[in-house]
Design an enzyme around this catalytic site. Structure first.
Site, PDB file in Angstrom:
ATOM      1  N   PHE A  11      -5.844 -16.995   8.056  1.00 24.39           N
ATOM      2  CA  PHE A  11      -5.219 -16.033   7.141  1.00 24.39           C
ATOM      3  C   PHE A  11      -6.119 -15.725   5.951  1.00 24.39           C
ATOM      4  CE2 PHE A  11      -1.495 -14.752   4.315  1.00 24.39           C
ATOM      5  CZ  PHE A  11      -1.322 -13.538   4.949  1.00 24.39           C
ATOM      6  N   GLY A 127       5.111 -12.057   4.381  1.00 21.30           N
ATOM      7  CA  GLY A 127       5.762 -11.050   5.219  1.00 21.30           C
ATOM      8  C   GLY A 127       5.199 -11.097   6.624  1.00 21.30           C
ATOM      9  N   SER A 129       3.000 -10.813   9.485  1.00 18.46           N
ATOM     10  CA  SER A 129       1.566 -10.504   9.593  1.00 18.46           C
ATOM     11  C   SER A 129       0.847 -11.615  10.328  1.00 18.46           C
ATOM     12  CB  SER A 129       0.945 -10.397   8.198  1.00 18.46           C
ATOM     13  OG  SER A 129       1.249 -11.548   7.436  1.00 18.46           O
ATOM     14  N   LYS A 182      11.750 -18.885   7.854  1.00 17.61           N
ATOM     15  CA  LYS A 182      11.637 -18.213   9.164  1.00 17.61           C
ATOM     16  C   LYS A 182      10.820 -19.060  10.141  1.00 17.61           C
ATOM     17  CE  LYS A 182       7.169 -16.891   8.986  1.00 17.61           C
ATOM     18  NZ  LYS A 182       6.130 -17.114   9.986  1.00 17.61           N
ATOM     19  N   ASP A 235       9.837 -11.052   8.742  1.00 17.93           N
ATOM     20  CA  ASP A 235       8.971 -12.098   9.299  1.00 17.93           C
ATOM     21  C   ASP A 235       9.721 -12.938  10.331  1.00 17.93           C
ATOM     22  OD1 ASP A 235       6.549 -13.312   9.530  1.00 17.93           O
ATOM     23  OD2 ASP A 235       6.497 -14.179   7.520  1.00 17.93           O
ATOM     24  N   SER A 245       2.802 -16.445  17.520  1.00 21.25           N
ATOM     25  CA  SER A 245       3.203 -17.343  16.423  1.00 21.25           C
ATOM     26  C   SER A 245       2.997 -18.801  16.837  1.00 21.25           C
ATOM     27  CB  SER A 245       4.676 -17.122  16.069  1.00 21.25           C
ATOM     28  OG  SER A 245       5.190 -18.279  15.429  1.00 21.25           O
ATOM     29  N   ARG A 246       2.332 -19.557  15.945  1.00 21.36           N
ATOM     30  CA  ARG A 246       2.097 -20.980  16.231  1.00 21.36           C
ATOM     31  C   ARG A 246       3.404 -21.763  16.140  1.00 21.36           C
ATOM     32  NH1 ARG A 246      -2.480 -20.893  11.776  1.00 21.36           N
ATOM     33  NH2 ARG A 246      -0.719 -19.811  10.847  1.00 21.36           N
ATOM     34  N   ASN A 247       4.293 -21.335  15.236  1.00 23.65           N
ATOM     35  CA  ASN A 247       5.577 -22.028  15.125  1.00 23.65           C
ATOM     36  C   ASN A 247       6.405 -21.824  16.390  1.00 23.65           C
ATOM     37  OD1 ASN A 247       5.930 -23.214  12.238  1.00 23.65           O
ATOM     38  ND2 ASN A 247       4.874 -21.267  11.967  1.00 23.65           N
TER      39      ASN A 247
END
Ligand SMILES: NC(=O)c1ccc[n+]([C@@H]2O[C@H](COP(=O)([O-])OP(=O)(O)OC[C@H]3O[C@@H](n4cnc5c(N)ncnc54)[C@H](O)[C@@H]3O)[C@@H](O)[C@H]2O)c1
Ligand SMILES: O=P(O)(O)OC[C@H](O)CO
Length: 318
Positions: A11, A127, A129, A182, A235, A245-247
């Site tokens: 990021f 947000g 991204s 989130k 998000d 998404s890693r989560n």
């Protein structure tokens, strides 16, 4: 206004790429990595194949990086408090913008509360991204939140780019909570999909997860409506529906009973544990968050977690 980004992960590097046109310094803690990035014009570990534009300078010298008057903090959440304490003299009085998402497991604070130790009005950019989308120059809309409206406007002007559209807010607590919470729900959404429980179950989890996010926002000092914007609902939508998404991917692995690389940054894991504690302290019902905390700690598996949620007493939908 001179700008630096601290933390050369995916990021931090992506944000620096978007700011390169105006000139930006990117700080990496590993001197060898900084030298390699500066020379090869690539962050091969985090953003392979993406060119670092000429206006972006990489350094491992923190004093040089902190000479900028505006500093974007892109080190992961669980390292932020120690980083700020260790480098307080370099950061004090700067315009600081948090870029991380989470709640510190030790102090149960978000990034702007930690940055407030060294600056008066910390801001946050958050947000929907993915770093790779930003780095490729794909269009992105984010929230820039700062309690000081004049500084917020100045940062909005400075940090917007041709492809990043920043919306202003004066509720940094709400903005950072949206980004933190989130990730917890995204782990649950991934787990449901990984376990093959279906898209209907995922939609239910996202919706009831959002209800939990709204429920705890006010008691933690946020304006709940902030979470309806990009930093919360926006998000949540992205992270709960994308394998990028890693989560979500971590949750998916939990659902499949598969291993997940522990070196990958999954902010929702520690944040679930932190938020479950906050909810307990404040006597706020957050059943999905509690189940995610239990999954992460290995106290429940996905099928037991789902059983825990389904066996709760029937109630009104608020
Ligand atoms: N990757 C994304 O798509 C994305 C998007 C929005 C927000 N974020 C948020 O940005 C933050 C950083 O995530 P990332 O994706 O860049 O992670 P990453 O795993 O790609 O990189 C983390 C970087 O931080 C560095 N780091 C770790 N501990 C440090 C410490 N103690 N001091 C200094 N540097 C340290 C690592 O060396 C690494 O370069 C997270 O809070 C994440 O939620 C990420
Ligand atoms: O890969 P994740 O799960 O950390 O998500 C990245 C961003 O937060 C999405 O907005």
């Amino acid at each position: 206004m001179s700008v630096s980004v601290l933390g050369a992960g995916a990021f931090g590097t992506a944000l620096a790429i978007t700011l390169a046109e105006r000139g930006v310094t990117l700080w990496a803690r590993d001197p060898d990595a900084a030298t390699a990035m500066q020379k090869t014009r690539e962050n091969a570990t985090r953003l392979k194949g993406i060119h670092l534009p000429e206006g972006l300078t990489v350094t491992s010298d923190l004093t040089t990086a902190c000479a900028a008057d505006t500093i974007l903090m892109a080190v992961p959440m669980q390292s932020t408090a120690a980083f700020v304490t260790e480098n307080a003299d370099l950061l004090r009085g700067k315009k600081l913008v948090a870029c991380s998402k989470g709640v510190d497991l030790t102090s149960l604070r978000g990034p702007t509360a930690i940055l407030a130790e060294v600056t008066r009005a910390p801001a946050i950019i958050t947000g929907p991204s993915f770093a790779i989308d930003i780095a490729r120059g794909l269009p992105t809309a984010l929230t820039l939140a700062c309690k000081n409206p004049i500084l917020g406007e100045e940062l909005q002007e400075t940090l917007s780019s041709a492809t990043i559209r920043l919306y202003r807010s004066t509720d940094p607590v709400g903005a950072e909570l949206g980004g933190a919470l989130k990730n917890v729900i995204a782990i649950a959404a991934g787990a449901v999909m990984g376990a093959g429980l279906g898209e209907s179950a995922r939609a239910a989890l996202i919706t009831r997860g959002f209800a939990e996010m709204m429920r705890i926002a006010g008691p933690l000092g946020a304006i709940p409506e902030t979470l309806m914007g990009l930093s919360g609902f926006g998000d949540l939508t992205l992270t709960c529906t994308s394998p990028t998404s890693r989560n979500y991917a971590y949750g998916f692995a939990l659902g499949q009973g598969a291993d997940y690389d522990p070196t990958i940054t999954v902010e929702g894991a520690a944040t679930a544990r932190a938020v479950a504690r906050l909810a307990r302290d404040k006597d706020i019902e957050m059943p999905i968050t509690s189940v995610v905390a239990a999954l992460v700690e290995g106290r429940l598996d996905v099928s037991q977690g789902m059983q825990t949620l389904l066996s709760r007493p029937l109630k009104e939908e608020i």
